[in-house]
Design an enzyme around this catalytic site. Structure first.
Site, PDB file in Angstrom:
ATOM      1  N   ASN A   1      -7.480  30.484  56.490  1.00 51.18           N
ATOM      2  CA  ASN A   1      -6.506  29.835  57.386  1.00 51.18           C
ATOM      3  C   ASN A   1      -5.596  28.859  56.647  1.00 51.18           C
ATOM      4  O   ASN A   1      -5.530  27.671  56.952  1.00 51.18           O
ATOM      5  CB  ASN A   1      -7.207  29.148  58.562  1.00 51.18           C
ATOM      6  CG  ASN A   1      -8.166  28.042  58.143  1.00 51.18           C
ATOM      7  OD1 ASN A   1      -8.619  28.007  56.997  1.00 51.18           O
ATOM      8  ND2 ASN A   1      -8.479  27.149  59.053  1.00 51.18           N
TER       9      ASN A   1
ATOM     10  N   HIS B   1     -21.368  28.927  61.003  1.00 49.19           N
ATOM     11  CA  HIS B   1     -21.801  27.665  61.613  1.00 49.19           C
ATOM     12  C   HIS B   1     -22.467  27.744  62.988  1.00 49.19           C
ATOM     13  O   HIS B   1     -21.907  27.290  63.983  1.00 49.19           O
ATOM     14  CB  HIS B   1     -20.647  26.660  61.655  1.00 49.19           C
ATOM     15  CG  HIS B   1     -19.296  27.217  62.047  1.00 49.19           C
ATOM     16  ND1 HIS B   1     -19.066  27.981  63.163  1.00 49.19           N
ATOM     17  CD2 HIS B   1     -18.091  27.101  61.429  1.00 49.19           C
ATOM     18  CE1 HIS B   1     -17.781  28.297  63.231  1.00 49.19           C
ATOM     19  NE2 HIS B   1     -17.168  27.784  62.185  1.00 49.19           N
TER      20      HIS B   1
ATOM     21  N   ASN C   1     -15.494  21.405  64.784  1.00 42.09           N
ATOM     22  CA  ASN C   1     -15.569  22.701  65.469  1.00 42.09           C
ATOM     23  C   ASN C   1     -16.533  23.611  64.703  1.00 42.09           C
ATOM     24  O   ASN C   1     -16.257  23.928  63.544  1.00 42.09           O
ATOM     25  CB  ASN C   1     -14.170  23.319  65.518  1.00 42.09           C
ATOM     26  CG  ASN C   1     -14.155  24.700  66.159  1.00 42.09           C
ATOM     27  OD1 ASN C   1     -15.198  25.294  66.425  1.00 42.09           O
ATOM     28  ND2 ASN C   1     -12.959  25.227  66.388  1.00 42.09           N
TER      29      ASN C   1
ATOM     30  N   ASP D   1     -18.645  24.356  55.549  1.00 44.07           N
ATOM     31  CA  ASP D   1     -17.451  24.243  56.398  1.00 44.07           C
ATOM     32  C   ASP D   1     -16.643  23.002  55.999  1.00 44.07           C
ATOM     33  O   ASP D   1     -16.104  22.288  56.847  1.00 44.07           O
ATOM     34  CB  ASP D   1     -17.805  24.222  57.884  1.00 44.07           C
ATOM     35  CG  ASP D   1     -16.582  24.465  58.773  1.00 44.07           C
ATOM     36  OD1 ASP D   1     -15.485  24.742  58.238  1.00 44.07           O
ATOM     37  OD2 ASP D   1     -16.726  24.372  60.010  1.00 44.07           O
TER      38      ASP D   1
HETATM   39 ZN   LIG Z   1     -15.157  27.887  61.916  1.00 51.61          ZN
END
Ligand SMILES: [Zn+2]
EC number: 3.5.2.3
Length: 428
Positions: free
Chosen positions: A90, A230, A276, A303
C-alpha cells in the site's frame, strides 16, 4: 574473507556454543572453537537466534517518505534483529506492477541493512475490483510470492477466489487483511464495553471473523494456500484452529501489540493506541498468546506502520491507524511469551524466523544455525531491562505505544550474510 567468532552464545536458548562465521556463511558451530584470525564477539549469557523475518512491514516508499523509507525502515529492522522483511504493497504508487516491486526490492539490496521482499497487491490500486498482474510480479526480479491488499480487505469473494486460484500455479500465497468493510464503517475502536462507554464507533470481532471463515472455506474449495494477517480476536483463533483441524492450508500471524495491549488503553484517547485491527480485550489477548504457543497462530509479524507526527498527534477520530513495531517486537514477545513461560527461545525462532521465511519463501532466511548456512543471525541480551525511548529509534517515525514502558531484552548484534548491520546496539 573476514572471520567472526561469536563466543559462548546460547544458540536458540540452548547450551553455550561458539559460532564461527567465515565470509557470508556459518563455518562451524561447537565448543572451544579456535579464534585464530577471527574477530571475537563475547556472547556469554546472550541468546543467538537466526535472523528474524517479518512477513508484514510497511516501508512507505515510494510515496510516503515523510513517514519511512526503505533505508530508514531496514535500519529499524536491523536494530530489531531482522535480516528480512516483507514490504506491504500500500505505497504510492501501489506495488501492483513488476516495476514498483522491482524498485522496492533493489532499494533493499542497495542499502544492505536487511533483505526486502516486496509483497504485491492482489488488486489494481488496492481497489478490490480487478486482479493485479500477479504473474508478472512473480516473474520479476523481485520474485514476489506473497500478495496482499493489506490496509484493505479483499472483500469480493469472487476476486478472492480468483487470486487464490492464480497464486496456486506458482506456490504463492494471498495474505488477507480480514475486515468486512460494511461492518466497520466509521469504526474507531473495538466494539465492546469500552466503546459503548466512550461513545466511539465500534469495530465488531465478527467483522474480522466472518472474512476469515469465508476465506478458509475458499482456500479449501480451490485447494490453495491462504495467510491471515494480524489475528486479533479469540473467535478468529477458534476459526483458524477449526480450519487447521480440517487440513485446510491456512497460516496466521499475530502482532506484538495484540499480545500485550487492550482496548482499555483507548480511555486515554491517545491516538498512539489507534490501530487496525483495533486493540481488543484481555480475553482476546490471552487467547492469542495461547494460540501462538500451541501453533494455531504460526508467526509473529510486526505490522510496523510508521506515521509522521502530524498524522498521529491529533484528536482520536482524525488520527491515522498504526504503530511502529520493528524495534520493539522481540522485547514484547519476550515479555508476553518467554518470560511468561509460554514459549522457549527455540519456539521464538520458529515463530519469528523459520516459519515466516517458509510462508514467504524467503531464500537463505529462517535457516538453522549450523555449518554451511548463510550467516543471518541476531544476538540478544535477554537479561537487559530498559524503558523504551523512541528518540533512539532508527525508524523515521515515533508512533510507538511503548514510550517510557519498561521491556525486557535488547538486540545487540545483527549479521546479514556475515556482514554486521548492528554492533553493540549501534547500526553500522
Ligand atoms: Zn492490515
Amino acid at each position: 574473507m573476514s572471520k567472526i567468532l561469536i563466543r559462548g552464545a546460547k544458540v536458540l536458548g540452548g547450551e553455550p556454543q561458539d559460532v564461527l562465521i567465515d565470509g557470508e556463511v556459518v563455518e562451524a558451530v561447537g565448543t572451544g572453537l579456535s579464534a585464530e584470525g577471527a574477530e571475537v564477539v563475547e556472547a556469554a549469557g546472550k541468546v543467538l537466534l537466526p535472523g528474524l523475518v517479518d512477513l508484514h512491514t510497511h516501508l512507505r516508499e515510494p510515496g510516503r517518505e515523510d513517514s519511512e523509507t526503505v533505508l530508514t525502515g531496514t535500519r529499524a529492522a536491523a536494530s530489531g534483529g531482522y535480516t528480512a522483511v516483507f514490504a506491504m504493497a500500500n505505497t504510492f504508487p501501489v506495488a501492483d506492477t513488476a516495476g514498483v516491486v522491482e524498485q522496492v526490492y533493489r532499494l533493499g539490496q542497495e542499502h544492505g541493512y536487511c533483505d526486502v521482499q516486496p509483497i504485491g497487491a492482489v488488486t489494481v490500486g488496492l481497489e478490490g475490483k480487478k486482479l493485479a498482474e500477479l504473474g508478472a510480479m512473480h516473474e520479476s526480479a523481485a520474485g514476489v510470492t506473497v500478495f496482499s491488499d493489506d490496509g484493505k480487505c479483499v472483500d469480493d469473494a469472487v476476486i478472492m477466489r480468483r487470486a487464490l486460484e492464480y497464486v496456486k500455479a506458482f506456490g504463492g500465497v494471498v495474505a488477507q487483511h480480514a475486515q468486512e468493510p460494511r461492518l466497520t464503517e466509521g469504526a474507531q475502536m473495538n466494539e465492546g464495553i469500552v466503546s459503548a462507554e466512550l461513545g466511539l464507533g465500534g469495530w465488531p470481532a465478527v467483522a474480522e471473523e466472518s472474512i476469515i471463515a469465508r476465506d478458509v472455506l475458499l482456500a479449501e474449495h480451490v485447494g490453495s494456500r491462504v495467510h491471515i494477517c494480524h489475528l486479533s480476536t479469540a473467535g478468529s483463533v477458534e476459526i483458524v484452529r477449526w480450519a487447521k483441524s480440517r487440513g485446510i492450508d491456512v497460516t496466521a500471524e499475530v502482532t506484538p501489540h495484540h499480545l500485550l495491549l487492550t482496548d482499555e488503553l483507548v480511555r486515554t484517547y491517545n491516538p498512539v493506541y489507534k490501530v487496525n485491527p483495533p486493540l481488543r480485550t484481555e480475553r482476546d489477548v490471552f487467547a492469542l498468546r495461547e494460540a501462538l504457543a500451541d501453533g494455531t497462530i504460526d508467526i509473529v509479524a510486526t505490522d510496523h506502520a510508521p506515521h509522521p507526527h502530524e498524522d498521529k498527534d491529533c484528536e482520536w477520530a482524525a488520527a491515522a491507524m498504526g504503530m511502529v513495531g520493528l524495534e520493539t517486537a522481540l522485547s514484547v514477545v519476550q515479555e508476553t511469551m518467554v518470560d511468561t513461560g509460554l514459549l522457549t527461545w527455540a519456539g521464538v525462532a520458529e515463530r519469528m524466523s523459520f516459519k515466516p521465511a517458509e510462508i514467504g519463501r524467503a531464500k537463505g532466511h529462517g535457516r538453522p544455525v549450523s555449518a554451511g548456512e548463510p550467516a543471518n543471525l541476531t544476538l540478544v541480551d535477554t537479561a537487559y531491562r530498559g524503558s523504551v525511548d523512541p528518540a533512539g529509534f532508527a525508524s523515521r517515525s515515533r508512533n510507538t505505544p511503548y514510550e517510557g514502558r519498561e521491556l525486557p531484552g535488547r538486540v545487540t548484534h545483527t549479521w546479514l550474510r556475515g556482514k554486521a548491520t548492528l554492533v553493540d546496539g549501534k547500526l553500522t
